[in-house]
Motif scaffolding. Structure first.
Motif, PDB file in Angstrom:
ATOM      1  N   LEU A 153     -24.993  82.604 -96.485  1.00  0.00           N
ATOM      2  CA  LEU A 153     -23.954  82.043 -97.352  1.00  0.00           C
ATOM      3  C   LEU A 153     -24.199  80.553 -97.541  1.00  0.00           C
ATOM      4  CD1 LEU A 153     -21.258  82.619 -98.858  1.00  0.00           C
ATOM      5  CD2 LEU A 153     -20.072  81.968 -96.759  1.00  0.00           C
ATOM      6  N   PHE A 154     -24.014  80.076 -98.774  1.00  0.00           N
ATOM      7  CA  PHE A 154     -24.310  78.691 -99.099  1.00  0.00           C
ATOM      8  C   PHE A 154     -23.172  78.068 -99.900  1.00  0.00           C
ATOM      9  CE2 PHE A 154     -28.195  81.035 -98.601  1.00  0.00           C
ATOM     10  CZ  PHE A 154     -28.970  80.204 -97.797  1.00  0.00           C
ATOM     11  N   MET A 155     -22.924  76.792 -99.620  1.00  0.00           N
ATOM     12  CA  MET A 155     -22.022  75.993-100.440  1.00  0.00           C
ATOM     13  C   MET A 155     -22.847  75.328-101.527  1.00  0.00           C
ATOM     14  SD  MET A 155     -19.212  74.618-101.386  1.00  0.00           S
ATOM     15  CE  MET A 155     -17.979  74.875-100.105  1.00  0.00           C
ATOM     16  N   VAL A 156     -22.513  75.632-102.774  1.00  0.00           N
ATOM     17  CA  VAL A 156     -23.260  75.094-103.918  1.00  0.00           C
ATOM     18  C   VAL A 156     -22.243  74.475-104.887  1.00  0.00           C
ATOM     19  CG1 VAL A 156     -24.984  75.581-105.678  1.00  0.00           C
ATOM     20  CG2 VAL A 156     -24.913  76.992-103.612  1.00  0.00           C
ATOM     21  N   PRO A 157     -22.045  73.162-104.839  1.00  0.00           N
ATOM     22  CA  PRO A 157     -21.043  72.532-105.698  1.00  0.00           C
ATOM     23  C   PRO A 157     -21.553  72.292-107.113  1.00  0.00           C
ATOM     24  CG  PRO A 157     -22.093  70.877-104.335  1.00  0.00           C
ATOM     25  CD  PRO A 157     -22.672  72.206-103.911  1.00  0.00           C
ATOM     26  N   ASN A 166     -17.587  61.631-103.362  1.00  0.00           N
ATOM     27  CA  ASN A 166     -17.075  61.878-104.704  1.00  0.00           C
ATOM     28  C   ASN A 166     -18.092  62.667-105.518  1.00  0.00           C
ATOM     29  OD1 ASN A 166     -14.677  60.307-104.294  1.00  0.00           O
ATOM     30  ND2 ASN A 166     -15.961  58.469-104.448  1.00  0.00           N
ATOM     31  N   PRO A 167     -17.649  63.361-106.569  1.00  0.00           N
ATOM     32  CA  PRO A 167     -18.597  64.114-107.406  1.00  0.00           C
ATOM     33  C   PRO A 167     -19.676  63.198-107.964  1.00  0.00           C
ATOM     34  CG  PRO A 167     -16.347  64.736-107.915  1.00  0.00           C
ATOM     35  CD  PRO A 167     -16.261  63.545-107.016  1.00  0.00           C
ATOM     36  N   GLY A 168     -20.929  63.579-107.725  1.00  0.00           N
ATOM     37  CA  GLY A 168     -22.039  62.765-108.186  1.00  0.00           C
ATOM     38  C   GLY A 168     -22.891  63.481-109.207  1.00  0.00           C
ATOM     39  N   LYS A 169     -24.161  63.666-108.888  1.00  0.00           N
ATOM     40  CA  LYS A 169     -25.121  64.273-109.807  1.00  0.00           C
ATOM     41  C   LYS A 169     -24.749  65.723-110.110  1.00  0.00           C
ATOM     42  CE  LYS A 169     -30.044  65.479-110.030  1.00  0.00           C
ATOM     43  NZ  LYS A 169     -31.324  65.477-109.266  1.00  0.00           N
ATOM     44  N   ARG A 170     -24.920  66.114-111.367  1.00  0.00           N
ATOM     45  CA  ARG A 170     -24.659  67.497-111.774  1.00  0.00           C
ATOM     46  C   ARG A 170     -25.700  68.417-111.149  1.00  0.00           C
ATOM     47  NH1 ARG A 170     -21.954  70.543-115.971  1.00  0.00           N
ATOM     48  NH2 ARG A 170     -22.485  72.691-115.471  1.00  0.00           N
ATOM     49  N   ASN A 171     -25.255  69.480-110.517  1.00  0.00           N
ATOM     50  CA  ASN A 171     -26.142  70.451-109.898  1.00  0.00           C
ATOM     51  C   ASN A 171     -26.756  71.348-110.968  1.00  0.00           C
ATOM     52  OD1 ASN A 171     -27.447  71.691-107.746  1.00  0.00           O
ATOM     53  ND2 ASN A 171     -25.555  72.069-106.585  1.00  0.00           N
ATOM     54  N   THR A 172     -27.827  72.025-110.608  1.00  0.00           N
ATOM     55  CA  THR A 172     -28.531  72.873-111.578  1.00  0.00           C
ATOM     56  C   THR A 172     -27.938  74.284-111.582  1.00  0.00           C
ATOM     57  OG1 THR A 172     -30.249  73.228-109.912  1.00  0.00           O
ATOM     58  CG2 THR A 172     -30.667  71.560-111.577  1.00  0.00           C
ATOM     59  N   LEU A 173     -26.716  74.358-112.026  1.00  0.00           N
ATOM     60  CA  LEU A 173     -26.022  75.638-112.219  1.00  0.00           C
ATOM     61  C   LEU A 173     -25.245  75.540-113.519  1.00  0.00           C
ATOM     62  CD1 LEU A 173     -22.743  75.119-111.451  1.00  0.00           C
ATOM     63  CD2 LEU A 173     -23.757  74.913-109.189  1.00  0.00           C
ATOM     64  N   ARG A 174     -24.954  76.703-114.107  1.00  0.00           N
ATOM     65  CA  ARG A 174     -24.263  76.683-115.395  1.00  0.00           C
ATOM     66  C   ARG A 174     -23.514  77.990-115.621  1.00  0.00           C
ATOM     67  NH1 ARG A 174     -27.638  79.377-119.306  1.00  0.00           N
ATOM     68  NH2 ARG A 174     -29.631  79.962-118.352  1.00  0.00           N
ATOM     69  N   VAL A 175     -22.555  77.922-116.521  1.00  0.00           N
ATOM     70  CA  VAL A 175     -21.840  79.111-116.978  1.00  0.00           C
ATOM     71  C   VAL A 175     -22.621  79.699-118.141  1.00  0.00           C
ATOM     72  CG1 VAL A 175     -19.694  80.045-117.876  1.00  0.00           C
ATOM     73  CG2 VAL A 175     -19.634  78.124-116.279  1.00  0.00           C
ATOM     74  N   VAL A 176     -23.077  80.921-117.994  1.00  0.00           N
ATOM     75  CA  VAL A 176     -23.816  81.586-119.064  1.00  0.00           C
ATOM     76  C   VAL A 176     -22.858  82.085-120.142  1.00  0.00           C
ATOM     77  CG1 VAL A 176     -25.355  83.520-119.627  1.00  0.00           C
ATOM     78  CG2 VAL A 176     -25.660  82.254-117.474  1.00  0.00           C
ATOM     79  N   SER A 177     -21.775  82.692-119.697  1.00  0.00           N
ATOM     80  CA  SER A 177     -20.806  83.249-120.645  1.00  0.00           C
ATOM     81  C   SER A 177     -19.514  83.546-119.903  1.00  0.00           C
ATOM     82  CB  SER A 177     -21.349  84.536-121.277  1.00  0.00           C
ATOM     83  OG  SER A 177     -21.547  85.534-120.284  1.00  0.00           O
ATOM     84  N   LEU A 178     -18.462  83.835-120.666  1.00  0.00           N
ATOM     85  CA  LEU A 178     -17.202  84.313-120.105  1.00  0.00           C
ATOM     86  C   LEU A 178     -17.073  85.802-120.413  1.00  0.00           C
ATOM     87  CD1 LEU A 178     -14.591  81.523-120.976  1.00  0.00           C
ATOM     88  CD2 LEU A 178     -16.105  81.712-118.995  1.00  0.00           C
ATOM     89  N   GLU A 179     -16.569  86.549-119.435  1.00  0.00           N
ATOM     90  CA  GLU A 179     -16.366  87.987-119.633  1.00  0.00           C
ATOM     91  C   GLU A 179     -15.196  88.208-120.603  1.00  0.00           C
ATOM     92  OE1 GLU A 179     -18.590  89.715-118.387  1.00  0.00           O
ATOM     93  OE2 GLU A 179     -19.203  88.996-116.417  1.00  0.00           O
ATOM     94  N   HIS A 180     -15.323  89.209-121.455  1.00  0.00           N
ATOM     95  CA  HIS A 180     -14.241  89.604-122.363  1.00  0.00           C
ATOM     96  C   HIS A 180     -13.463  90.724-121.679  1.00  0.00           C
ATOM     97  CE1 HIS A 180     -15.962  87.122-125.503  1.00  0.00           C
ATOM     98  NE2 HIS A 180     -17.145  87.629-125.200  1.00  0.00           N
ATOM     99  N   LYS A 181     -12.251  90.432-121.263  1.00  0.00           N
ATOM    100  CA  LYS A 181     -11.528  91.293-120.335  1.00  0.00           C
ATOM    101  C   LYS A 181     -10.314  91.955-120.965  1.00  0.00           C
ATOM    102  CE  LYS A 181     -10.859  87.793-117.896  1.00  0.00           C
ATOM    103  NZ  LYS A 181     -10.527  86.712-116.960  1.00  0.00           N
ATOM    104  N   LEU A 182      -9.866  93.009-120.300  1.00  0.00           N
ATOM    105  CA  LEU A 182      -8.655  93.721-120.706  1.00  0.00           C
ATOM    106  C   LEU A 182      -7.428  92.828-120.581  1.00  0.00           C
ATOM    107  CD1 LEU A 182      -7.302  96.496-121.402  1.00  0.00           C
ATOM    108  CD2 LEU A 182      -7.159  96.888-118.935  1.00  0.00           C
ATOM    109  N   GLY A 183      -7.373  92.036-119.518  1.00  0.00           N
ATOM    110  CA  GLY A 183      -6.204  91.208-119.255  1.00  0.00           C
ATOM    111  C   GLY A 183      -6.582  89.911-118.572  1.00  0.00           C
TER     112      GLY A 183
END
Length: 567
Positions: free
Chosen positions: A227-231, A240-257
């Motif tokens: 298990l890893f903490m990946v901010p 404080n929040p510094g450099k942007r990490n190399t992670l991203r949101v690819v898409s949002l799920e289209h959900k029932l609710g």
């Protein structure tokens, strides 16, 4: 009718049904006086009713959206989240060492329920933070605790849980995400995760991801996962929040609710992460968070059910249609069938709330005393609470639509939103089938010892009630005895035969616990006897069929072949 937090009912259950006074009497929680508990519930009820509930419809009609790779929240959610964070509600049960209040889980769960009933889409955000706080408290290094816990506890930062991958759902051990040591104590984490609740947010300055991944020397399966903490933003020297990490949101799920809650597909590309707990022991650390989340999801189920019931009741009290047994032109609540639905809905909500709070009290007593019996009780009740409370959310919301009749199928009335929002809850944090299998498998590894102790407790209470409520007490005692006999048969079965009847067994156990709760309520307050009769005389008899299914085993299911299932 707008949602109103059920503070009175929660206080009654804490005081008269689940033994919350025992928690307050322990040295661990003596600082939580009855007056303080009442003040907390009242204020949480006010915020839920006045601040959060008005946001529920906006979250459904104006969903969270992804713009330029960042999540934009639903209208009003920023103000609602600020009220939650600034009020200290995220860190209610967290350790005071890092800014938490150290309050009992039973109180925190009650607040979870009220805020979920008010606006489930928004309440999901602090829920994941609470689970992450507990995971770090138990498994994080001192450095990680010092850096992350104060920010998570205050609500300045938020947390997520990253388990599921496109090819690995319940079979978490099949994950492909990997983590490679960077040589400086950090790790390069890569992989894609799906179904990540509030995986990004414009409500907090940082989003902290707990990510399951496999080290190069990790063996296949769950035993090789870490298990890893990946901010989202790597903290700088000042925290404080510094450099942007190399992670991203690819898409949002289209959900029932739950449209107001952004459910993200997350991509990690050699993102910088820190190990949480020992190498290859990630599942143990993650289960700490998951167990916390499972009980919180139970509270969400009760909250949505309560809101759906209130919505249906208001409609039934105002809708005039035809002659009734009580008047020539009455409201539909005067019809026996509508009254039946509403009474059953209320009985179910009371039972579910009692079971969830009983589990929370067991956790608090285990924390306060360290006693093995309390720990075992809490572990046994967790899958029952998660599955029953979330199933009831769907069933009550379904009946809420039915009470509205044709208008329930029309989105403008709002009844359908509760059903759409509730439907994810039996799937979240381990499907309810998995909860049932856990109950009859891992939780029965003691030969049913904890189950039999709970049944004994129900029967002792029923015996004591025979003088005041002989018929109700007799029914509860007899149904508990049938559950005992079915439990004896269950523990003698092979594991797959247990699994075949697991869902029925869990529901039957919940029914008995619900009957016990209603019986206690009727003894404490005679005005609650009518509702107890609905539960015990109308709903509890379902156990005969449920327990018959438990005894059937798996053979009959496997006798059904492909030709039988095909059209």
């Amino acid at each position: 009718m707008p949602y109103r937090a059920p503070v009175k009912d929660i206080r009654f259950i804490l005081d008269h049904v689940v033994g919350f006074a025992d928690v307050l009497a322990t040295p661990r929680f003596t600082g939580t006086t009855p007056d303080l508990a009442e003040a907390i519930l009242s204020e949480a009820g006010r915020i839920s009713t006045d601040v959060l509930a008005p946001l529920n419809r906006a979250g459904d009609l104006s969903p969270a959206r992804l713009e330029n790779g960042a999540v934009v929240s639903s209208p009003g959610f920023a103000e609602g989240y600020r009220a939650i964070a600034e009020g200290g509600w995220v860190g209610m049960a967290a350790s005071p060492d890092h800014g938490g209040m150290g309050l009992p889980i039973a109180l925190a769960l009650s607040v979870d329920e009220m805020m979920s009933g008010a606006c489930l889409g928004l309440q999901l955000k602090p829920l994941l933070s609470k689970g992450q706080i507990e995971a770090l408290e138990h498994h994080g290094s001192e450095e990680l605790k010092a850096l992350y816990l104060p920010k998570l506890t205050s609500g300045e930062w938020s947390g997520t849980m990253n388990l599921t991958e496109p090819h690995a759902g319940t079979d978490v051990g099949a994950l492909r995400s990997k983590a490679v040591p960077n040589g400086d104590g950090t790790y390069a984490v890569s992989g894609q995760k799906i179904f990540i609740t509030w995986g990004d947010s414009d409500l907090t300055s940082n989003v902290c991801h707990l990510v399951l991944a496999r080290l190069p020397d990790g063996v296949p399966g769950t035993k090789g996962i870490s298990l890893f903490m990946v901010p989202k933003f790597i903290p700088d020297a000042a925290g404080n929040p510094g450099k942007r990490n190399t992670l991203r949101v690819v898409s949002l799920e289209h959900k029932l609710g739950i449209h107001g809650s952004p459910t993200c597909v997350m991509q990690f590309d050699d993102a910088t992460g820190w190990l949480v707990g020992a190498p290859h022991n990630g599942m143990a650390a993650m289960f700490t968070m998951m167990n916390n989340a499972r009980l919180s999801v139970a509270a969400q189920g009760v909250g949505v059910a309560e809101a759906a019931l209130q919505h249906a009741l208001a409609y039934a009290e105002g809708r005039r249609q035809g002659a009734t047994p009580l008047s020539k032109e009455g409201t539909i609540i005067e019809h026996a069938d509508v009254r039946r639905m509403l009474a059953a809905m209320r009985a179910e909500v009371f039972a579910a709330r009692s079971i969830g709070l009983s589990c929370a009290v067991a956790i608090d007593m285990a924390t306060a005393t360290g006693a093995a019996d309390w720990k075992a009780r809490a572990a046994f009740l967790t899958p029952i609470a998660k599955a029953y409370c979330t199933d009831i959310a769907c069933e009550v919301a379904h009946q809420g639509v039915q009470v509205h009749g044709g208008m329930g199928f029309i989105e403008e009335t709002g009844a359908a939103q509760y059903l759409r929002d509730a439907r994810i809850l039996p799937i979240y944090e381990g499907t309810n089938g998995i909860q049932a299998m856990d109950l009859v498998g891992r939780k029965m590894a003691d030969g049913g010892e904890v189950a039999f102790r709970l049944i004994d407790e129900v029967q002792r209470g029923a015996e004591a009630a025979r003088g005041k409520l002989p018929d109700l007490a007799g029914d509860v005692w007899a149904t508990a005895e049938a559950l005992r006999e079915a439990t004896e048969a269950l523990v003698a079965m092979g594991l797959n035969d247990r699994f075949a009847g697991a869902v029925a067994y869990l529901r039957a156990f919940a029914r008995v616990l619900g009957g016990q709760a209603h019986l206690k309520a009727a003894l404490a307050d005679g005005g609650r006897e009518a509702l107890a009769r609905v539960m015990i005389r109308r709903l509890l008899p379902e156990n005969l069929g449920l327990l018959a299914e438990v005894r059937e085993g798996a053979a009959g299911l496997y006798a059904v072949g492909g030709d039988d299932l095909a059209a």
